[in-house]
Design an enzyme around this catalytic site. Sequence first.
Site, short mmCIF file in Angstrom:
data_model
loop_
_atom_site.label_atom_id
_atom_site.label_comp_id
_atom_site.label_asym_id
_atom_site.label_seq_id
_atom_site.Cartn_x
_atom_site.Cartn_y
_atom_site.Cartn_z
CB THR A 107 41.58 -24.65 6.23
OG1 THR A 107 41.93 -23.96 7.42
CG2 THR A 107 41.67 -26.15 6.49
CE LYS A 135 41.38 -25.36 10.60
NZ LYS A 135 40.99 -24.03 10.29
CG LEU A 150 42.04 -16.67 -0.58
CD1 LEU A 150 43.15 -17.05 -1.54
CD2 LEU A 150 41.14 -15.59 -1.18
N PRO A 151 38.51 -19.12 0.96
CG PRO A 151 36.39 -18.50 0.22
CD PRO A 151 37.85 -18.21 0.01
#
EC number: 1.1.1.31
Length: 308
Positions: A106, A181, A75-76
């Site tokens: 992320t 990340k 998902l965004p």
Amino acid sequence: SAVSSRSMASKTQVGFVGLGNMGSPMAKNLLKHGYPVIATDVFPESCKELQELGAQILDSPAEVADKADRIITMLPSSPNVIEVYTGPNGILKKVKKGSLLIDSSTIDPAVSKEMALAAEKMGAVFMDAPVSGGVGAASSGKLTFMVGGVEEEFTAAKELLSCMGANVVYCGQVGTGQAAKICNNMLLAIGMIGTAETMNLGIRLGLDPKLLTKILNMSSGRCWSSDTYNPVPGVMEGVPSANNYQGGFGTTLMAKDLGLAQNTATNTKTPILLGSLAHQIFRMMCARGYAGKDFSSVFQFLREEEGQ
């Protein structure tokens, strides 16, 4: 086809929520590896292609959780993740005990920890597994997954993630995948800005950009942005700078990841002087029409700022 149906039978279905630019190719790779996929997305048109490839499409994350006990979400941003897991039609409304929930979005590590606690209350296991590698690597199944969560569950997660990625790395407790990340992308942003400034200066000094790149890449200034993803048009083929900065990793996404770096730095009282400056530069680019371009377009942005 008797053989393939037998291997299908041995592989239990996997839920997939979020069929965007990254989710769609990831889900396709699960299908390729013989996993029956049950998927959903807020935009029904995103589901069409996957449905044609044999995936079952349902209306909500809750319905997916009702049918599958292994679910991957892509998902965004943080609010989308909170909604998909804990919203009225969210995964945790119908999740089965013992389910494995893997989030490859992320997001802020704090949100990953929150989701893990909420899942635990329902008897399910949540792991964060953000990815590096972009759309190309998603399609070719060569993503890198950075995984945070209970170590005993890592083997089960790795089995699924290996269908979609070349590297699956265990980072530690929930949230550490996100941390890895975010740190990587902060360095990438800083390195790209540095490479763009350096190339621009060298060109102004009369150096040929291909020659300067060659020298940098055999010297101590070498970095991924100079040797693999050069921001100067005409220096390298097969990179966004060779194609008017189309494709690749969008400036908006880089600005978002740097925003996460900024939040985590604030929360941990960590100085990130260049990280913060990089955040501002990419946000300014978003406001100046570069939002949809690859983040290496910072080279073009610098040239414009100086009025050529």
